[in-house]
Write an enzyme that holds these catalytic residues in place. Structure first.
Site, PDB file in Angstrom:
ATOM      1  N   SER A   1       0.704  -1.131  -0.130  1.00  0.00           N
ATOM      2  CA  SER A   1      -0.043   0.015  -0.087  1.00  0.00           C
ATOM      3  C   SER A   1       0.824   1.283   0.028  1.00  0.00           C
ATOM      4  O   SER A   1       0.525   2.256  -0.625  1.00  0.00           O
ATOM      5  CB  SER A   1      -0.962  -0.071   1.157  1.00  0.00           C
ATOM      6  OG  SER A   1      -1.675  -1.067   1.023  1.00  0.00           O
TER       7      SER A   1
ATOM      8  N   ARG B   1      -2.455 -14.664  -2.556  1.00  0.00           N
ATOM      9  CA  ARG B   1      -2.814 -14.675  -1.138  1.00  0.00           C
ATOM     10  C   ARG B   1      -3.241 -16.201  -0.762  1.00  0.00           C
ATOM     11  O   ARG B   1      -2.933 -16.881   0.207  1.00  0.00           O
ATOM     12  CB  ARG B   1      -3.404 -13.717  -0.473  1.00  0.00           C
ATOM     13  CG  ARG B   1      -2.524 -12.200  -0.418  1.00  0.00           C
ATOM     14  CD  ARG B   1      -3.081 -11.321   0.515  1.00  0.00           C
ATOM     15  NE  ARG B   1      -2.784  -9.958   0.080  1.00  0.00           N
ATOM     16  CZ  ARG B   1      -1.715  -9.181   0.450  1.00  0.00           C
ATOM     17  NH1 ARG B   1      -0.638 -10.150   1.019  1.00  0.00           N
ATOM     18  NH2 ARG B   1      -1.449  -8.201  -0.005  1.00  0.00           N
TER      19      ARG B   1
ATOM     20  N   ARG C   1       1.530   4.407  -2.887  1.00  0.00           N
ATOM     21  CA  ARG C   1       1.339   5.604  -2.598  1.00  0.00           C
ATOM     22  C   ARG C   1       2.624   6.557  -2.504  1.00  0.00           C
ATOM     23  O   ARG C   1       2.632   7.901  -3.201  1.00  0.00           O
ATOM     24  CB  ARG C   1       0.679   5.966  -1.275  1.00  0.00           C
ATOM     25  CG  ARG C   1      -0.735   5.377  -1.282  1.00  0.00           C
ATOM     26  CD  ARG C   1      -1.134   4.839   0.250  1.00  0.00           C
ATOM     27  NE  ARG C   1      -2.608   4.863   0.355  1.00  0.00           N
ATOM     28  CZ  ARG C   1      -3.096   3.555   0.080  1.00  0.00           C
ATOM     29  NH1 ARG C   1      -2.460   2.495  -0.446  1.00  0.00           N
ATOM     30  NH2 ARG C   1      -4.390   3.382   0.160  1.00  0.00           N
TER      31      ARG C   1
ATOM     32  N   SER D   1     -13.457   0.824   2.646  1.00  0.00           N
ATOM     33  CA  SER D   1     -12.553   0.544   1.673  1.00  0.00           C
ATOM     34  C   SER D   1     -11.667   1.760   1.692  1.00  0.00           C
ATOM     35  O   SER D   1     -12.003   2.587   1.519  1.00  0.00           O
ATOM     36  CB  SER D   1     -13.128   0.350   0.354  1.00  0.00           C
ATOM     37  OG  SER D   1     -12.134   0.419  -0.746  1.00  0.00           O
TER      38      SER D   1
ATOM     39  N   ASP E   1      -6.566  -8.304   4.204  1.00  0.00           N
ATOM     40  CA  ASP E   1      -5.811  -9.049   3.352  1.00  0.00           C
ATOM     41  C   ASP E   1      -5.173 -10.467   4.283  1.00  0.00           C
ATOM     42  O   ASP E   1      -4.885 -11.109   3.103  1.00  0.00           O
ATOM     43  CB  ASP E   1      -4.962  -8.035   2.775  1.00  0.00           C
ATOM     44  CG  ASP E   1      -5.287  -7.141   1.718  1.00  0.00           C
ATOM     45  OD1 ASP E   1      -6.484  -7.337   1.278  1.00  0.00           O
ATOM     46  OD2 ASP E   1      -4.689  -6.145   1.683  1.00  0.00           O
TER      47      ASP E   1
ATOM     48  N   LYS F   1     -12.057  -9.449  -4.042  1.00  0.00           N
ATOM     49  CA  LYS F   1     -10.656  -9.211  -4.020  1.00  0.00           C
ATOM     50  C   LYS F   1     -10.141  -9.846  -5.279  1.00  0.00           C
ATOM     51  O   LYS F   1     -10.861 -10.176  -6.322  1.00  0.00           O
ATOM     52  CB  LYS F   1     -10.057  -9.850  -2.610  1.00  0.00           C
ATOM     53  CG  LYS F   1     -10.361  -9.029  -1.487  1.00  0.00           C
ATOM     54  CD  LYS F   1      -9.967  -7.574  -1.340  1.00  0.00           C
ATOM     55  CE  LYS F   1     -10.391  -7.038  -0.044  1.00  0.00           C
ATOM     56  NZ  LYS F   1      -9.942  -5.496  -0.243  1.00  0.00           N
TER      57      LYS F   1
ATOM     58  N   ARG G   1     -12.433 -14.803  -2.095  1.00  0.00           N
ATOM     59  CA  ARG G   1     -11.600 -15.415  -1.327  1.00  0.00           C
ATOM     60  C   ARG G   1     -12.213 -16.476  -0.267  1.00  0.00           C
ATOM     61  O   ARG G   1     -11.671 -17.192   0.357  1.00  0.00           O
ATOM     62  CB  ARG G   1     -10.569 -14.480  -0.674  1.00  0.00           C
ATOM     63  CG  ARG G   1      -9.545 -13.811  -1.416  1.00  0.00           C
ATOM     64  CD  ARG G   1      -8.571 -12.686  -0.579  1.00  0.00           C
ATOM     65  NE  ARG G   1      -7.546 -12.639  -1.592  1.00  0.00           N
ATOM     66  CZ  ARG G   1      -6.632 -11.411  -1.276  1.00  0.00           C
ATOM     67  NH1 ARG G   1      -6.675 -10.769  -0.418  1.00  0.00           N
ATOM     68  NH2 ARG G   1      -5.877 -11.360  -2.282  1.00  0.00           N
TER      69      ARG G   1
HETATM   70  C1  S3P Z   1      -5.493  -1.425  -0.142  1.00  0.00           C
HETATM   71  C2  S3P Z   1      -6.982  -1.555   0.376  1.00  0.00           C
HETATM   72  C3  S3P Z   1      -7.628  -2.738   0.815  1.00  0.00           C
HETATM   73  C4  S3P Z   1      -6.601  -3.861   0.456  1.00  0.00           C
HETATM   74  C5  S3P Z   1      -5.674  -3.756  -0.596  1.00  0.00           C
HETATM   75  C6  S3P Z   1      -4.750  -2.530  -0.759  1.00  0.00           C
HETATM   76  C7  S3P Z   1      -5.034  -0.162  -0.243  1.00  0.00           C
HETATM   77  O1  S3P Z   1      -8.692  -2.973  -0.477  1.00  0.00           O
HETATM   78  O2  S3P Z   1      -7.526  -5.035   0.425  1.00  0.00           O
HETATM   79  O3  S3P Z   1      -4.921  -4.827  -0.665  1.00  0.00           O
HETATM   80  O4  S3P Z   1      -3.650  -0.145  -0.435  1.00  0.00           O
HETATM   81  O5  S3P Z   1      -5.896   0.958  -0.008  1.00  0.00           O
HETATM   82  P1  S3P Z   1      -9.987  -2.224  -0.345  1.00  0.00           P
HETATM   83  O6  S3P Z   1      -9.957  -0.755  -0.183  1.00  0.00           O
HETATM   84  O7  S3P Z   1     -10.771  -2.774  -1.428  1.00  0.00           O
HETATM   85  O8  S3P Z   1     -10.683  -2.870   1.106  1.00  0.00           O
END
Ligand code: S3P
Length: 426
Positions: A17, A379, A21, A159, A307, A334, A338
């Protein structure tokens, strides 16, 4: 191969993540952003490629180091074709927000899995802000040059991708953009924006920012990904004799659901050397074997461990008694469904499960062997590799190519720690 235990000290690859970013904000900043600990996995590299396609000069990555020569908020150039984000939901959802604020048109697409994932969740709020967007699933087209206005958006689902998309579009919007979430989700976007000198505020449950300000380049030290560390937290917890230290793990409280849930199950996990690195909490995590028991997973922990659910299902399969999960319908959208993929694989190994619309019931038991379909989900593949530690027979896991999206060289690292794992190329 069945059996084994886990020991040693290891730093798993960088947080996915934060890696995404760092590229996005670094590209829009003024000046050069130096990143260390960058995840050299396919997902984060898809983000790098997309920004290169939009004219951003990026050096690396080499040994987790990458430098982004920021072009400023208005410096992106129209890409020469579609932007292909591969398997990465985070890239496509966050980029949609940023691209809604550009002067040029763009089309975002991805691999077969990504093309089946919902985009309405981000395009709906973007349209409310004034963006001109098309497509329920990738490919989606975003027509540039539309003025955006700040909105308040009450997220219908927990989310971080939707939250981040709206906030990133908000950078380009007139006035204030604000969001509320049904439950807290990972807050790396908010933290990193602040690290780049952009004011993001929170009052009660409302997160807000004012559009039109600038980002200033910042150096970023990305910690190890707790989502990758989670595989070894469960591995050590379920295999007698294990004693493992995972170093420099990001332990942001919006990500530590896996530790909280494993502790409720009886796991022996301690955080050492807790510190803050670049605005994110980091610690070394020691995990020793302990017998686990089934629990009702607290619903408030679900977004904080979203996750990590596949590998937590393996922990539940190895626990004594029943584990129940509710409130996890997001798992169905996902990289694969899952809940369905894990239930199928656990059933193959002889574990009794009951699939629910929003979760699963897992009866702890004895794991046999068998052949597992991963549905090309990284995963799912890694979760069943961990299950091998407690299996009585060989587990064959198909289609593991996507492991490289989040955890390149998982197999070598896992072998080094004690998993008996071999990869066969097609
Ligand atoms: C993420 C948010 C999550 C996560 C993904 C990474 C992120 O998804 O499952 O692996 O970096 O913002 P969701 O926002 O769909 O829950």
């Amino acid at each position: 191969m069945p059996g084994g235990s886990i020991s040693g000290e290891v730093r798993v690859p960088g947080d996915k993540s934060m890696s995404h970013r760092s590229i996005m904000l670094g590209a829009l900043a003024q000046g050069d952003t130096h990143v260390s600990g960058f995840l050299e996995g396919d997902d984060a590299l898809a983000t790098v490629a997309a920004f290169r396609q939009m004219g951003v000069k990026i050096d690396g990555p080499h040994d987790g180091k990458i430098t982004i020569h920021g072009v400023g908020m208005k410096g992106l150039q129209a890409p020469d074709g579609e932007l292909d984000l591969g398997n990465s939901g985070t890239s496509i959802r966050l980029l949609a927000g940023l691209l809604a604020g550009q002067s040029f048109d763009s089309t975002l697409t991805g691999d077969e899995s990504l093309r089946s994932r919902p985009m309405a969740r981000v395009l709906t709020p973007l349209a409310l802000m004034g963006a001109d967007v098309e497509g329920d699933k990738p490919p989606v087209t975003i027509h540039g040059g539309r003025p955006l206005s700040g909105i308040h958006y009450d997220l219908p689902m927990a989310s971080a991708q939707v939250k981040s998309c709206v906030l990133l579009a908000g950078l380009y919007a007139e006035g204030i953009t604000s969001v509320t979430e049904p439950a807290p989700t990972r807050d790396h976007t908010e933290r990193m924006l602040r690290g780049f000198g952009y004011q993001v505020s929170k009052k009660d449950d409302v997160i807000f920012l004012q559009g039109g300000a600038a980002l200033n380049a910042a150096d970023i030290d990305i910690p190890a990904d707790i989502s990758s560390a989670a595989f070894f937290m469960v591995a050590a917890s379920i295999s007698p004799g294990s004693d493992l230290i995972l170093t420099h793990v990001g332990v942001n409280p919006t990500r530590t659901g896996v530790i909280n849930i494993l502790r409720l199950m009886g796991a022996d996990i301690s955080l050492q050397n807790e510190r803050e690195v670049g605005g994110e909490p980091v610690a070394d995590v020691r995990v020793r074997y302990a017998p686990l028991k089934g629990i009702e997973i607290p619903v408030d922990q679900v977004p904080l461990a979203i996750d990590e659910m596949p590998v937590l299902f393996v922990a539940a399969a190895c626990a004594s008694g029943r584990t129940t999960l509710h409130g996890a319908e997001e798992l169905r959208v996902k990289e694969s469904d899952r809940i369905a993929a894990m239930a199928e694989g656990l059933t193959t190994l002889g574990i009794r499960t009951q699939v629910l619309d929003d979760g699963i019931v897992i009866e702890g038991g004895v794991l046999g062997g068998g052949t597992i379909s991963t549905y090309h989900d990284h995963r799912i593949a890694m979760a069943f590799a961990v299950a091998g530690l407690r299996a009585e027979e060989e587990i064959r896991i198909l289609d593991c190519d996507h492991v490289a999206t989040s955890f390149p060289a998982f197999d070598a690292l896992a072998r080094g720690l004690g998993l008996q794992i071999t990869v066969q190329e097609d």
